[in-house]
Design a protein around this motif. Sequence first.
Motif, short mmCIF file in Angstrom:
data_model
loop_
_atom_site.label_atom_id
_atom_site.label_comp_id
_atom_site.label_asym_id
_atom_site.label_seq_id
_atom_site.Cartn_x
_atom_site.Cartn_y
_atom_site.Cartn_z
N VAL A 1 0.85 -1.19 0.00
CA VAL A 1 0.00 0.00 0.00
C VAL A 1 0.89 1.25 0.00
O VAL A 1 0.67 2.18 -0.78
CB VAL A 1 -0.96 0.00 1.21
CG1 VAL A 1 -1.66 1.35 1.34
CG2 VAL A 1 -1.98 -1.11 1.08
N GLY A 2 1.89 1.26 0.85
CA GLY A 2 2.83 2.38 0.89
C GLY A 2 3.59 2.54 -0.41
O GLY A 2 3.81 3.65 -0.89
N LYS A 3 3.99 1.42 -1.00
CA LYS A 3 4.70 1.48 -2.28
C LYS A 3 3.79 2.03 -3.38
O LYS A 3 4.25 2.77 -4.25
CB LYS A 3 5.21 0.09 -2.67
CG LYS A 3 6.34 -0.40 -1.79
CD LYS A 3 6.77 -1.80 -2.19
CE LYS A 3 7.84 -2.32 -1.26
NZ LYS A 3 8.24 -3.70 -1.60
N ALA B 1 3.13 -2.71 -7.28
CA ALA B 1 2.59 -2.56 -5.93
C ALA B 1 1.15 -3.06 -5.87
O ALA B 1 0.76 -3.74 -4.91
CB ALA B 1 2.66 -1.11 -5.48
N LEU B 2 0.37 -2.76 -6.88
CA LEU B 2 -1.02 -3.21 -6.92
C LEU B 2 -1.09 -4.73 -6.98
O LEU B 2 -1.93 -5.34 -6.32
CB LEU B 2 -1.75 -2.59 -8.11
CG LEU B 2 -3.25 -2.82 -8.18
CD1 LEU B 2 -3.94 -2.32 -6.92
CD2 LEU B 2 -3.82 -2.14 -9.40
N ALA B 3 -0.20 -5.34 -7.74
CA ALA B 3 -0.16 -6.81 -7.80
C ALA B 3 0.16 -7.38 -6.42
O ALA B 3 -0.41 -8.40 -6.02
CB ALA B 3 0.87 -7.27 -8.82
N GLY B 4 1.03 -6.70 -5.68
CA GLY B 4 1.35 -7.14 -4.32
C GLY B 4 0.18 -7.01 -3.38
O GLY B 4 -0.05 -7.86 -2.52
N ILE B 5 -0.58 -5.94 -3.54
CA ILE B 5 -1.76 -5.73 -2.70
C ILE B 5 -2.81 -6.79 -3.01
O ILE B 5 -3.49 -7.30 -2.11
CB ILE B 5 -2.34 -4.32 -2.91
CG1 ILE B 5 -1.37 -3.27 -2.38
CG2 ILE B 5 -3.71 -4.18 -2.22
CD1 ILE B 5 -1.73 -1.86 -2.77
N GLN B 6 -2.93 -7.12 -4.27
CA GLN B 6 -3.93 -8.12 -4.67
C GLN B 6 -3.52 -9.53 -4.31
O GLN B 6 -4.25 -10.47 -4.55
CB GLN B 6 -4.20 -8.00 -6.17
CG GLN B 6 -4.88 -6.70 -6.52
CD GLN B 6 -4.98 -6.46 -8.02
OE1 GLN B 6 -4.17 -6.96 -8.79
NE2 GLN B 6 -5.96 -5.67 -8.42
N GLY B 7 -2.35 -9.67 -3.72
CA GLY B 7 -1.97 -10.96 -3.17
C GLY B 7 -1.05 -11.79 -4.04
O GLY B 7 -0.95 -12.99 -3.85
N GLY B 8 -0.38 -11.18 -5.01
CA GLY B 8 0.52 -11.94 -5.86
C GLY B 8 1.58 -12.67 -5.07
O GLY B 8 1.74 -13.89 -5.19
N PHE B 9 2.31 -11.98 -4.23
CA PHE B 9 3.35 -12.59 -3.41
C PHE B 9 2.74 -13.49 -2.35
O PHE B 9 3.22 -14.59 -2.10
CB PHE B 9 4.24 -11.52 -2.77
CG PHE B 9 5.36 -12.08 -1.94
CD1 PHE B 9 6.42 -12.73 -2.54
CD2 PHE B 9 5.32 -11.98 -0.57
CE1 PHE B 9 7.45 -13.26 -1.77
CE2 PHE B 9 6.34 -12.51 0.21
CZ PHE B 9 7.41 -13.15 -0.40
N SER B 10 1.67 -13.05 -1.74
CA SER B 10 1.01 -13.82 -0.70
C SER B 10 0.50 -15.15 -1.25
O SER B 10 0.61 -16.19 -0.59
CB SER B 10 -0.15 -13.04 -0.10
OG SER B 10 0.31 -11.86 0.49
N ALA B 11 -0.05 -15.12 -2.45
CA ALA B 11 -0.56 -16.35 -3.07
C ALA B 11 0.60 -17.32 -3.34
O ALA B 11 0.46 -18.53 -3.15
CB ALA B 11 -1.30 -16.02 -4.35
N LEU B 12 1.74 -16.78 -3.77
CA LEU B 12 2.91 -17.62 -4.02
C LEU B 12 3.37 -18.29 -2.72
O LEU B 12 3.64 -19.49 -2.69
CB LEU B 12 4.04 -16.79 -4.62
CG LEU B 12 5.38 -17.50 -4.80
CD1 LEU B 12 5.25 -18.62 -5.81
CD2 LEU B 12 6.45 -16.51 -5.22
#
Length: 75
Positions: free
Chosen positions: A35-37, A50-61
């Motif tokens: 969110v900060g990014k 950053a939006l991909a990260g918020i949407q859970g790209g890294f979390s899903a991995l």
Amino acid sequence: MDVLTAPFFSYVLSGEFTLRAFLNGHLDLSQAENVGKLISSKSVAAADAALAGIQGGFSALVKSLRTLHRVACRN
């Protein structure tokens, strides 16, 4: 009395809503950092990442890797 200075209102600090979402389990740490990014991004590519990260790209991995690890450990 001005409605913005009413006793039941308070000003929020920078990042307070993101912190509350994290503390209440609506965002994980990776999403909260993104969110900060997103807010400070200077390019479309940075905002997209950053939006991909918020949407859970890294979390899903990470979740899928944990699942794979659990399955591998059972066998």
